[in-house]
Structure formats: structure tokens, C-alpha cells
Design a protein around this motif. Sequence first.
Motif, PDB file in Angstrom:
ATOM      1  N   TYR A  83      54.092  67.651  14.178  1.00 47.29           N
ATOM      2  CA  TYR A  83      53.342  66.731  13.317  1.00 47.29           C
ATOM      3  C   TYR A  83      52.565  65.722  14.155  1.00 47.29           C
ATOM      4  CZ  TYR A  83      55.085  68.209   8.759  1.00 47.29           C
ATOM      5  OH  TYR A  83      55.346  68.920   7.606  1.00 47.29           O
ATOM      6  N   TRP A  84      53.189  65.209  15.205  1.00 50.08           N
ATOM      7  CA  TRP A  84      52.532  64.254  16.090  1.00 50.08           C
ATOM      8  C   TRP A  84      51.307  64.898  16.732  1.00 50.08           C
ATOM      9  CZ3 TRP A  84      51.858  64.269  21.470  1.00 50.08           C
ATOM     10  CH2 TRP A  84      51.384  63.075  22.007  1.00 50.08           C
ATOM     11  N   LEU A  85      51.464  66.117  17.245  1.00 51.34           N
ATOM     12  CA  LEU A  85      50.343  66.835  17.862  1.00 51.34           C
ATOM     13  C   LEU A  85      49.240  67.111  16.840  1.00 51.34           C
ATOM     14  CD1 LEU A  85      52.188  69.390  20.139  1.00 51.34           C
ATOM     15  CD2 LEU A  85      50.679  67.551  20.881  1.00 51.34           C
ATOM     16  N   TYR A  86      49.635  67.466  15.625  1.00 52.91           N
ATOM     17  CA  TYR A  86      48.683  67.752  14.554  1.00 52.91           C
ATOM     18  C   TYR A  86      47.834  66.520  14.258  1.00 52.91           C
ATOM     19  CZ  TYR A  86      47.137  68.631   9.743  1.00 52.91           C
ATOM     20  OH  TYR A  86      46.394  68.751   8.596  1.00 52.91           O
ATOM     21  N   GLU A  87      48.491  65.361  14.106  1.00 52.82           N
ATOM     22  CA  GLU A  87      47.763  64.122  13.823  1.00 52.82           C
ATOM     23  C   GLU A  87      46.861  63.739  14.993  1.00 52.82           C
ATOM     24  OE1 GLU A  87      47.476  62.496  10.977  1.00 52.82           O
ATOM     25  OE2 GLU A  87      48.776  64.009  10.074  1.00 52.82           O
ATOM     26  N   LYS A  88      47.372  63.893  16.204  1.00 51.42           N
ATOM     27  CA  LYS A  88      46.583  63.573  17.392  1.00 51.42           C
ATOM     28  C   LYS A  88      45.361  64.493  17.488  1.00 51.42           C
ATOM     29  CE  LYS A  88      47.037  62.731  22.275  1.00 51.42           C
ATOM     30  NZ  LYS A  88      47.871  62.187  23.295  1.00 51.42           N
ATOM     31  N   ALA A  89      45.551  65.760  17.198  1.00 52.67           N
ATOM     32  CA  ALA A  89      44.437  66.720  17.239  1.00 52.67           C
ATOM     33  C   ALA A  89      43.397  66.389  16.173  1.00 52.67           C
ATOM     34  CB  ALA A  89      44.960  68.150  17.058  1.00 52.67           C
ATOM     35  N   LYS A  90      43.856  66.037  14.968  1.00 56.39           N
ATOM     36  CA  LYS A  90      42.910  65.670  13.903  1.00 56.39           C
ATOM     37  C   LYS A  90      42.060  64.478  14.326  1.00 56.39           C
ATOM     38  CE  LYS A  90      45.172  64.927  10.124  1.00 56.39           C
ATOM     39  NZ  LYS A  90      45.647  64.767   8.743  1.00 56.39           N
ATOM     40  N   LYS A  91      42.694  63.459  14.909  1.00 55.19           N
ATOM     41  CA  LYS A  91      41.961  62.273  15.358  1.00 55.19           C
ATOM     42  C   LYS A  91      40.962  62.634  16.451  1.00 55.19           C
ATOM     43  CE  LYS A  91      45.556  58.957  14.178  1.00 55.19           C
ATOM     44  NZ  LYS A  91      46.608  58.073  14.692  1.00 55.19           N
ATOM     45  N   ALA A  92      41.369  63.467  17.393  1.00 58.07           N
ATOM     46  CA  ALA A  92      40.481  63.861  18.483  1.00 58.07           C
ATOM     47  C   ALA A  92      39.279  64.649  17.951  1.00 58.07           C
ATOM     48  CB  ALA A  92      41.243  64.689  19.522  1.00 58.07           C
ATOM     49  N   ILE A  93      39.518  65.533  17.008  1.00 65.98           N
ATOM     50  CA  ILE A  93      38.434  66.328  16.421  1.00 65.98           C
ATOM     51  C   ILE A  93      37.478  65.427  15.651  1.00 65.98           C
ATOM     52  CG2 ILE A  93      37.920  68.078  14.661  1.00 65.98           C
ATOM     53  CD1 ILE A  93      40.555  69.481  15.615  1.00 65.98           C
ATOM     54  N   ASN A  94      38.018  64.504  14.856  1.00 68.70           N
ATOM     55  CA  ASN A  94      37.167  63.581  14.101  1.00 68.70           C
ATOM     56  C   ASN A  94      36.338  62.705  15.029  1.00 68.70           C
ATOM     57  OD1 ASN A  94      38.049  64.575  11.649  1.00 68.70           O
ATOM     58  ND2 ASN A  94      39.613  63.016  11.387  1.00 68.70           N
ATOM     59  N   THR A  95      36.954  62.201  16.100  1.00 65.19           N
ATOM     60  CA  THR A  95      36.231  61.378  17.072  1.00 65.19           C
ATOM     61  C   THR A  95      35.120  62.190  17.729  1.00 65.19           C
ATOM     62  OG1 THR A  95      38.193  60.043  17.490  1.00 65.19           O
ATOM     63  CG2 THR A  95      36.489  60.008  19.182  1.00 65.19           C
ATOM     64  N   HIS A  96      35.429  63.407  18.098  1.00 62.41           N
ATOM     65  CA  HIS A  96      34.446  64.310  18.717  1.00 62.41           C
ATOM     66  C   HIS A  96      33.256  64.544  17.781  1.00 62.41           C
ATOM     67  CE1 HIS A  96      32.836  67.816  20.791  1.00 62.41           C
ATOM     68  NE2 HIS A  96      32.942  68.485  19.662  1.00 62.41           N
ATOM     69  N   ASN A  97      33.545  64.864  16.533  1.00 65.87           N
ATOM     70  CA  ASN A  97      32.483  65.125  15.561  1.00 65.87           C
ATOM     71  C   ASN A  97      31.642  63.874  15.302  1.00 65.87           C
ATOM     72  OD1 ASN A  97      33.187  67.815  15.317  1.00 65.87           O
ATOM     73  ND2 ASN A  97      34.528  67.458  13.573  1.00 65.87           N
ATOM     74  N   LYS A  98      32.293  62.710  15.292  1.00 62.61           N
ATOM     75  CA  LYS A  98      31.570  61.448  15.088  1.00 62.61           C
ATOM     76  C   LYS A  98      30.641  61.172  16.268  1.00 62.61           C
ATOM     77  CE  LYS A  98      32.349  56.686  13.690  1.00 62.61           C
ATOM     78  NZ  LYS A  98      33.342  55.668  13.379  1.00 62.61           N
ATOM     79  N   LYS A  99      31.117  61.427  17.494  1.00 67.57           N
ATOM     80  CA  LYS A  99      30.273  61.239  18.675  1.00 67.57           C
ATOM     81  C   LYS A  99      29.042  62.133  18.611  1.00 67.57           C
ATOM     82  CE  LYS A  99      33.657  59.795  22.140  1.00 67.57           C
ATOM     83  NZ  LYS A  99      34.350  60.189  23.378  1.00 67.57           N
ATOM     84  N   ILE A 100      29.252  63.383  18.228  1.00 69.84           N
ATOM     85  CA  ILE A 100      28.127  64.315  18.119  1.00 69.84           C
ATOM     86  C   ILE A 100      27.128  63.809  17.088  1.00 69.84           C
ATOM     87  CG2 ILE A 100      27.471  66.629  17.301  1.00 69.84           C
ATOM     88  CD1 ILE A 100      30.002  67.676  18.701  1.00 69.84           C
ATOM     89  N   ALA A 101      27.618  63.384  15.929  1.00 70.20           N
ATOM     90  CA  ALA A 101      26.732  62.880  14.870  1.00 70.20           C
ATOM     91  C   ALA A 101      25.966  61.652  15.345  1.00 70.20           C
ATOM     92  CB  ALA A 101      27.545  62.564  13.614  1.00 70.20           C
TER      93      ALA A 101
END
Length: 92
Positions: free
Chosen positions: A47-65
Motif C-alpha cells: 500500500y505504501w509503494l502504491y501510494e508513493k507510485a501514484k504521487k510520483a506518476i501524478n507529479t510527473h504528469n503535472k510536470k509534463i503538462a
Amino acid sequence: MEKASYKIRETKNMRHFTYSGNLKDAIEKAKRDLQKEKENKEIAQWYWLYEKAKKAINTHNKKIANIEAFIRCAEEEQEKQKGKKDNETTDS
């Protein structure tokens, strides 16, 4: 206690249950397996890894945008400046 087992097979929208041996023993085995799964200490890490991965993906997508938005705005500004320079050279 006899050797008993159960099997759960999942399809797209159904679950199929089968057992072999004594049904009472199969139920007891399923209850032990359920308790073991509920007490699984590794799941907290997943669960910890899942939440961390979600945050990293969202941050990545926000940077791209944000970078894409900057490029659009900068290119529009560049076109405006180019237009001003063209007007200045024709006015002279």
C-alpha cells in the motif's frame, strides 16, 4: 483430519468454487487461509509503494503538462515579438 482443499476460479464476471475431500475440513482450511491473508504484514508495504507510485506518476504528469503549457505560451510570445519586429521594419 482428511486432506481437504478448495479452489476458486474467477472468470470475467463470475467466481466458481469447488472443493475436494470433506466440506467441513475445506471450510476450516479456507478460514485459516483467510486469517493468514488478513494478517499479511507485507500488504502494508505494498500500500505504501502504491501510494508513493501514484504521487510520483501524478507529479510527473503535472510536470509534463506545465512544460507543455510553458512551450505554448512562449511560442505565442515569440510570434507576438516577431510580429512587432516585422511591423517595425515595415514602418521604417
